[in-house]
Scaffold this active site. Structure first.
Site, short mmCIF file in Angstrom:
data_model
loop_
_atom_site.label_atom_id
_atom_site.label_comp_id
_atom_site.label_asym_id
_atom_site.label_seq_id
_atom_site.Cartn_x
_atom_site.Cartn_y
_atom_site.Cartn_z
CE1 TYR A 1 -3.90 -1.89 5.39
CE2 TYR A 1 -3.33 0.35 4.77
CZ TYR A 1 -3.72 -0.92 4.42
OH TYR A 1 -3.92 -1.24 3.10
CB SER B 1 -0.88 -0.01 1.25
OG SER B 1 -1.54 1.24 1.43
#
Length: 247
Positions: A156, A143
């Site tokens: 995250y 990501s």
């Protein structure tokens, strides 16, 4: 990387029941790859495999959880037995449970680490011998959060930064026989935001994604391109943002 056999290379995709995983399955099927679709939601991957098979592709549904090594070992055995082994592994399974860091999120913290980071490691471990047989591609879906940290996404961020660091070390360990490809999407329209339980984080994410996000197919097409490169070409790290995404 070996020459593709008749019927295409074999691609294993984790988290194949929706989002980037499902879109990647469609893109690789269109390119002639044979597919093993792995996800916890057995009904979803069974329906996708049936649809792709009806369209002329070779696809099997493999129910499994990347956090459960026993089910992953069984999945690897099945892929070897039914498809001859994996040439491509797409580590796509992941969760984005955004929230400020606190004791209220202990279970979600553990779930993200076990899925996003340890799950990718487990899937790679059980399929690694198959990837090494004649060469293969290890594709890790990271990501933009693996490059830029921000408040409210600390865990995250940690999983994606960890995935990026592990991927680079694996690239060095496995070259030249296995290519390691890291895909780093920005905002993508998937189910990721649906599972956020922290109200403010969910609302902020949904607003940002509604205003500025690319499709899962956009990412899938990049993955299909990367694994189609000649053996001497390795696209090790690809950052994909919506044109209007600032961070």
């Amino acid at each position: 990387m070996s020459t593709e056999p008749a019927g295409g290379r074999v691609a294993v995709i984790t988290g194949a029941s929706s989002g980037i995983g499902e879109a990647t399955a469609r893109a690789l099927a269109a390119d002639g790859h044979r597919l093993a679709l792995l996800a916890r939601r057995a009904d979803r991957v069974a329906a996708l495999a049936q649809e792709l098979t009806a369209g002329g592709a070779t696809a099997i549904a493999v129910p499994g959880d990347v956090t459960d090594r026993d089910t992953m070992l069984a999945a690897a055995e099945r892929v070897a037995g039914e498809l001859g082994g994996a040439d491509i592994l797409v580590n796509n399974a992941g969760q984005m449970l955004l929230a400020p860091f606190s004791s209220d999120q202990v279970e979600e913290t553990r779930r993200m680490v076990e899925t996003n980071l340890l799950g990718a490691m487990t899937a790679t471990e059980v399929f690694l011998d198959q990837l090494r047989d004649g060469g293969g591609d290890l594709v890790n879906i990271s990501s933009v959060a693996g490059r830029r940290a921000r408040a409210g996404a600390s865990v995250y961020n940690a999983t994606k930064w960890g995935l990026n660091g592990w991927s680079e070390a694996m690239r060095q360990e496995l070259q030249p026989g296995v290519r390691v490809i890291v895909i780093e999407p920005g905002a993508v329209r998937t189910e990721l935001t649906d599972h956020i339980t922290h109200t403010a984080s969910k609302e902020a994410s949904e607003k940002m994604y509604a205003e500025n996000a690319i499709s899962a197919q956009d990412v899938a097409e990049v993955i299909a391109f990367a694994v189609s490169r000649p053996p001497g070409v390795s696209l090790n790290e690809i950052l994909i943002r919506p044109s209007g995404q600032v961070l």
